[in-house]
Design a protein around this motif. Structure first.
Motif, short mmCIF file in Angstrom:
data_model
loop_
_atom_site.label_atom_id
_atom_site.label_comp_id
_atom_site.label_asym_id
_atom_site.label_seq_id
_atom_site.Cartn_x
_atom_site.Cartn_y
_atom_site.Cartn_z
N LEU A 1 46.42 6.48 30.88
CA LEU A 1 47.07 6.18 29.53
C LEU A 1 47.72 6.75 29.68
CD1 LEU A 1 43.21 8.31 27.78
CD2 LEU A 1 44.16 5.87 28.65
N LEU A 2 48.93 7.91 29.72
CA LEU A 2 49.78 7.65 29.33
C LEU A 2 51.12 7.05 30.73
CD1 LEU A 2 49.84 11.23 28.89
CD2 LEU A 2 49.67 9.56 27.21
N GLY A 3 50.75 6.58 31.71
CA GLY A 3 52.04 6.26 32.76
C GLY A 3 52.99 7.29 33.12
N HIS A 4 54.06 6.63 32.96
CA HIS A 4 54.95 7.12 33.46
C HIS A 4 55.66 7.67 32.34
CE1 HIS A 4 54.55 4.37 37.18
NE2 HIS A 4 54.86 5.19 37.73
N ILE B 1 55.44 2.57 30.59
CA ILE B 1 55.08 3.27 29.43
C ILE B 1 54.14 3.11 28.55
CG2 ILE B 1 56.41 3.77 27.10
CD1 ILE B 1 59.18 2.89 28.86
N GLY B 2 53.25 4.01 28.89
CA GLY B 2 51.67 4.31 28.47
C GLY B 2 51.26 2.63 29.41
N HIS B 3 50.36 1.99 28.32
CA HIS B 3 49.91 0.85 29.16
C HIS B 3 51.16 0.19 29.14
CE1 HIS B 3 46.28 2.17 28.49
NE2 HIS B 3 45.83 2.44 28.08
N LEU B 4 52.37 -0.14 28.97
CA LEU B 4 53.32 -1.66 29.11
C LEU B 4 54.00 -1.40 30.08
CD1 LEU B 4 54.35 -3.53 26.89
CD2 LEU B 4 56.29 -1.45 26.50
N PRO B 5 54.15 -2.35 31.22
CA PRO B 5 54.82 -2.88 32.36
C PRO B 5 56.11 -2.64 32.17
CG PRO B 5 53.73 -4.26 31.97
CD PRO B 5 52.91 -3.57 30.76
N VAL B 6 57.05 -2.01 32.74
CA VAL B 6 58.90 -2.03 32.39
C VAL B 6 59.04 -2.07 34.04
CG1 VAL B 6 60.80 -1.12 31.60
CG2 VAL B 6 58.74 -0.16 29.87
N TYR B 7 60.24 -3.60 33.79
CA TYR B 7 60.52 -2.94 35.16
C TYR B 7 61.88 -3.10 34.99
CZ TYR B 7 56.95 -7.30 36.29
OH TYR B 7 55.80 -7.74 36.76
N ALA B 8 61.92 -1.88 36.15
CA ALA B 8 63.42 -1.49 35.96
C ALA B 8 64.77 -2.31 36.92
CB ALA B 8 63.10 0.35 36.15
N VAL B 9 65.48 -2.46 36.79
CA VAL B 9 66.42 -2.39 37.78
C VAL B 9 67.80 -1.43 37.64
CG1 VAL B 9 66.63 -4.84 36.46
CG2 VAL B 9 68.36 -3.43 35.70
N THR B 10 67.96 -1.43 39.45
CA THR B 10 68.19 0.50 39.66
C THR B 10 69.93 0.25 40.23
OG1 THR B 10 67.52 -0.38 41.92
CG2 THR B 10 66.45 1.05 40.03
N THR B 11 70.54 -0.87 40.20
CA THR B 11 71.65 -1.97 40.78
C THR B 11 72.37 -2.05 39.26
OG1 THR B 11 71.15 -3.89 41.32
CG2 THR B 11 70.74 -2.19 42.75
N ALA B 12 73.99 -1.79 39.88
CA ALA B 12 74.96 -2.34 38.53
C ALA B 12 75.19 -4.16 38.60
CB ALA B 12 76.23 -1.59 39.11
N ASP B 13 74.87 -4.72 39.64
CA ASP B 13 74.76 -5.72 39.35
C ASP B 13 73.81 -6.51 38.88
OD1 ASP B 13 73.52 -5.46 41.92
OD2 ASP B 13 73.74 -7.51 42.68
N LEU B 14 73.02 -5.98 38.38
CA LEU B 14 71.64 -6.14 37.77
C LEU B 14 71.81 -6.18 36.45
CD1 LEU B 14 68.55 -5.64 40.56
CD2 LEU B 14 69.52 -8.26 40.58
#
Length: 440
Positions: free
Chosen positions: A13-16, A42-55
């Motif tokens: 339910l809470l996700g990350h 975030i809860g049920h909402l999928p979020v794509y996290a980019v982890t590099t400066a170029d992205l």
């Protein structure tokens, strides 16, 4: 398409969300080890996290036309309005055109005089040897600067106190609300009641100021006059009272809280790094001598400017979100329209791939030689592209003017036995910041 890994630790339910709220910096710093693009919930909402400066740079600049403000801003909008920071698309572009002239160089020069007077008034009340809560002092300075530039007639002490009291509540609790289920926002708990009271008080104060200025009709030479009198070049139309309100709230929140934090952390770092402080003091004495800190003068403070840049690197915004408006490909991953994308300026600023020994305070990393070797996209204190903070020059000028004005008269020394920690909401706040006033 490559498989996008889901970050471990997802709760039912809470996700990350618990990890994002409880671990914050550690959580986002650890994402780079999972991949260039990773998925969090975030809860049920999928979020794509980019982890590099170029992205992150692609999201902010090269592909910016395919993104709008994301879900986090959707939840902020009822409280902060649809001003420049929150708006999207054509509304954002129109508002930026209307607001931009307020931050031209000739205007900044005039604002610098207000900043210097505010700083001089503040330190005029200090006493040698007393211990000051430097974070509170810097918020008071930032509030007075905004009051003097946004409202030339200033604010009554009561209204200034309201701003200092309620803006941190709106910003910090607003971020929590952006990440928790909506049902939790309606619980009759103290945090929710305080947040609702802060929003009501801020709205009432700003609406009254806008209405008063609109009825007055005169040009007072301040930011509020410019907003009230601004006209679109194409249509000749101005802003409605609600649009002016939205922009004022955006300027208040951005102009007070983030700048106050930068100034507070700067004095903390000077106190913690005597060699850096000595170089700053020597430069200010040489460049300004007995002259007041003006825009022209502070532009000659090269090393002090590097100190400001390093503070902005060490203590930036924690997390930003965007949403695709059409299909986008990032690092080979195709994201359909409506996909939420996030990146952490704080994580990028502390990534050793871009900033060696990132937790060490080192203004020399912003020397001309080292800046030339630093990836441009790895430094984003004011975001970038069409979304770059319109008040970036204003904020940097304020930090430099206040720093130079204070240090011509006083040093601020750490208090032994009073360690300074961080608590993070949208940005790192000092847990406490007592410092002793030492005459020069």
């Amino acid at each position: 398409m490559p498989t996008v890994p889901v970050v471990p630790g997802r709760w039912p339910l809470l996700g990350h969300t618990p990890s994002l709220l409880w671990q914050r910096l550690r959580f986002t710093a650890g994402l780079a080890g999972r991949g260039r693009v990773v998925k969090v919930y975030i809860g049920h909402l999928p979020v794509y996290a980019v982890t590099t400066a170029d992205l992150a740079q692609q999201v902010m600049t090269e592909l910016s036309g395919k993104f709008e403000k994301g879900a986090m801003f959707d939840k902020f909008r009822p409280y902060f309005g649809n001003g420049l920071v929150m708006s999207n698309g054509a509304v954002h572009l129109r508002q930026r055109r209307l607001v931009q002239p307020a931050f031209h160089r000739e205007r900044i020069s005039g604002y610098a005089e207000v900043m210097r007077r505010v700083a001089e008034d503040a330190i005029g009340r200090w006493r040698p040897g007393e211990v000051r809560a430097t974070d509170d002092d810097m918020q008071a300075v930032a509030t007075a600067v905004v009051a003097g530039t946004l409202f030339s007639s200033g604010l009554s002490p009561e209204r200034a106190d309201q701003l200092r009291r309620w803006i941190p509540v709106v910003i910090q609790q607003g971020l929590v609300r952006a990440m928790v289920p909506q049902a939790l926002q309606r619980l009759p708990i103290a945090a929710n009641r305080r947040f609702d009271e802060a929003v009501r008080s801020l709205r009432s104060l700003v609406q009254d100021l806008v209405a008063t200025r609109r009825a007055d009709g005169a040009d007072h030479g301040d930011l509020l006059s410019m907003l009230v009198m601004a006209r679109d070049e194409d249509t000749g139309e101005g802003m409605t009272d609600e649009q002016v309100y939205d922009e004022v709230v955006n300027l208040l929140t951005a102009g007070i809280e983030t700048t106050a934090l930068a100034m507070a952390w700067l004095f903390h770092e000077l106190g913690a790094n005597p060699a850096v402080e000595e170089r700053v003091l020597a430069e200010i004495d040489e460049v300004l001598s007995d002259k007041p800190a003006t825009l022209q003068g502070i532009q000659q403070l090269g090393y002090t400017g590097q100190v400001v840049d390093e503070v902005l690197r060490r203590y930036p915004v924690w997390l930003l979100m965007r949403r695709t408006t059409e299909e986008v490909e990032l690092d080979g991953v195709r994201l359909p329209a409506g996909t939420e994308v996030a990146f952490s300026p704080h994580a990028i600023h502390h990534d050793p791939r871009y900033h060696p020994d990132p937790h060490r305070f080192d203004p020399d990393r912003f020397s001309p030689e080292r800046v030339a070797a630093m990836p441009r996209e790895a430094y984003l204190p004011f975001a970038g592209g069409t979304r770059r903070c319109v008040g970036a020059a204003f904020a940097r000028t304020e930090v430099l003017v206040v720093t130079a004005t204070v240090l011509r008269r006083y040093r601020l020394a750490p208090v032994p036995g009073k360690p300074v920690g961080q608590r993070v909401t949208g940005a790192p706040y000092p847990t406490r910041l007592p410092m002793t006033v030492v005459p020069r």
